[in-house]
Write a protein that holds these residues in place. Structure first.
Motif, short mmCIF file in Angstrom:
data_model
loop_
_atom_site.label_atom_id
_atom_site.label_comp_id
_atom_site.label_asym_id
_atom_site.label_seq_id
_atom_site.Cartn_x
_atom_site.Cartn_y
_atom_site.Cartn_z
N ARG A 196 0.85 -1.20 0.00
CA ARG A 196 0.00 0.00 0.00
C ARG A 196 0.89 1.25 0.00
O ARG A 196 0.70 2.17 0.81
CB ARG A 196 -0.91 -0.01 1.22
N CYS A 197 1.84 1.30 -0.91
CA CYS A 197 2.86 2.34 -0.89
C CYS A 197 2.26 3.72 -1.10
O CYS A 197 1.34 3.92 -1.91
CB CYS A 197 3.89 2.07 -1.98
N GLN A 227 7.16 1.16 6.99
CA GLN A 227 6.34 2.37 7.04
C GLN A 227 5.95 2.82 5.64
O GLN A 227 4.79 3.17 5.38
CB GLN A 227 7.11 3.48 7.75
N ARG A 274 3.73 0.28 4.05
CA ARG A 274 2.50 0.17 4.85
C ARG A 274 2.06 -1.29 4.98
O ARG A 274 0.87 -1.61 4.93
CB ARG A 274 1.39 1.06 4.28
#
Length: 362
Positions: free
Chosen positions: A43-44, A141, A144
């Protein structure tokens, strides 16, 4: 994005027009970038492919039809891109079909399925380029996906059991979240046993990667760098060049110092601190991008020129729309090319077998 010049009625074309278009016919297509699946399992923040809800994929029957064109064009390298190629349940059948033709198969992947598919990957894929956006917490992060870095690490470890000499490289997309972590990313790449790492500035202007309406300001602001961050990136690049001189010399860091500095210039240009400069590239003349929908593009960022479900690849890449596009494309001046973060350059002399200079997005 630049628009295509309208195609005149062939009955009214002059001999000079015909000769001009003929000069842009493709006789060799050494590289094809193929998207086996249009969805992704990350989910970049810098990509919206993960938002696609309607799955599409390339089938073995469709690839079988493409093989005729690959033979005719002398295609010798197919790069699986995405979405995430490993989401296609027939991926390894596609890879084996290509390898049977003597075609090199490279897998661009986020790496989340490497461990689960390690044995088949080692058997059917020639080499791998995996996304690596930073050391573990930062990578997770940006992607995601909790534990994403550890899943890549485990996948590489298992792949090495099946094929110790397999080339597994990293690609880092530079953007706001990781602009000050390039040196740390190189360190992480070494620690998990990767063969090399390359860096690419984030695309923040084109409709590629499922941004059909372009980038909205609130989304773009999460990726682009402000003036203070660009200065920090410049310092980080210079530190990378200074402290990793041996890695640069050995090719562990793929880019030259000049190309690393181009990433800084890319973000400076978005701030109006300089001009966008097109990379050296002849992709529309030596390659094609085939999407999971069947759409064919001259590169990732320019408009669709046809669909393999409506015409053959030969008809598409040498059709009127493609010929007109290439004949009117001035790479150095085209606004899409000038903002491009990728490039591919292959000498067009027939018989040339020099390894192509290729930089593809993940």
């Amino acid at each position: 994005m630049s628009s295509l010049v309208s195609i005149s009625n062939p009955d009214h074309s002059t001999a000079a027009d015909v000769r001009s278009l003929s000069a842009h016919r493709v006789s060799e297509l050494p590289v094809v970038v193929l998207s086996p699946h249009n969805q992704c399992n990350c989910r970049c923040v810098m990509c919206d492919i993960w938002r696609i809800r309607q799955p599409q994929q390339i089938s073995p029957a469709e690839l079988e039809a493409l093989l005729h064109a690959f033979r005719e064009f002398g295609t010798r390298w197919v790069v699986f891109t995405g979405g995430e190629p490993q989401l296609n349940p027939q991926l390894f059948s596609l890879a084996r079909m290509l390898k049977a033709e003597g075609i090199r198969v490279t897998l661009l992947t986020a790496g989340l399925l490497l461990e689960a598919q390690a044995e088949e990957t080692a058997q059917a894929i020639d080499d791998i380029i995996v996304s690596l956006d930073g050391p573990p917490p930062l990578h997770d992060q940006i992607r995601r996906v909790p534990g994403a870095f550890d899943r890549i690490t485990s996948g590489i470890r298992v792949l090495r059991r099946f094929r110790p000499d397999m080339q597994i490289r990293a690609r880092c997309t530079v953007q706001r979240a990781n602009h000050a972590s390039l040196c740390a990313t190189v360190k992480s790449a070494r620690e998990i046993g990767l063969n090399s790492i390359s860096f690419l500035g984030a695309d923040v202007s084109s409709p590629a990667f499922n941004h059909p309406q372009g980038w909205q300001p609130d989304r773009r602001d999460k990726v682009v760098l402000n003036a203070i961050e660009v200065d920090a990136l410049s310092r980080e690049v210079e530190e990378l060049i200074r402290s990793h001189a041996a890695d640069l010399a050995a090719g562990f860091i793929v880019e030259s110092p000049a190309k690393l500095r181009r990433i800084v210039a890319h973000f400076q240009a978005h701030l109006g601190q300089g001009s966008h400069v097109a990379p050296r590239c002849n992709a529309p003349w030596v390659s094609a991008v085939i999407e999971a929908s069947g759409d064919v593009r001259p590169c990732f960022f320019h408009p669709v020129i046809g669909n393999i479900r409506a015409a053959t690849l030969q008809q598409i890449v040498n059709g009127p729309q493609a010929l007109q596009f290439r004949s009117s494309l001035d790479v150095e001046r085209d606004p899409v090319c000038r903002r491009c973060v990728c490039s591919l350059h292959i000498p067009r002399q027939s018989g040339e077998r020099k390894a192509p200079e290729i930089r593809l997005p993940l």
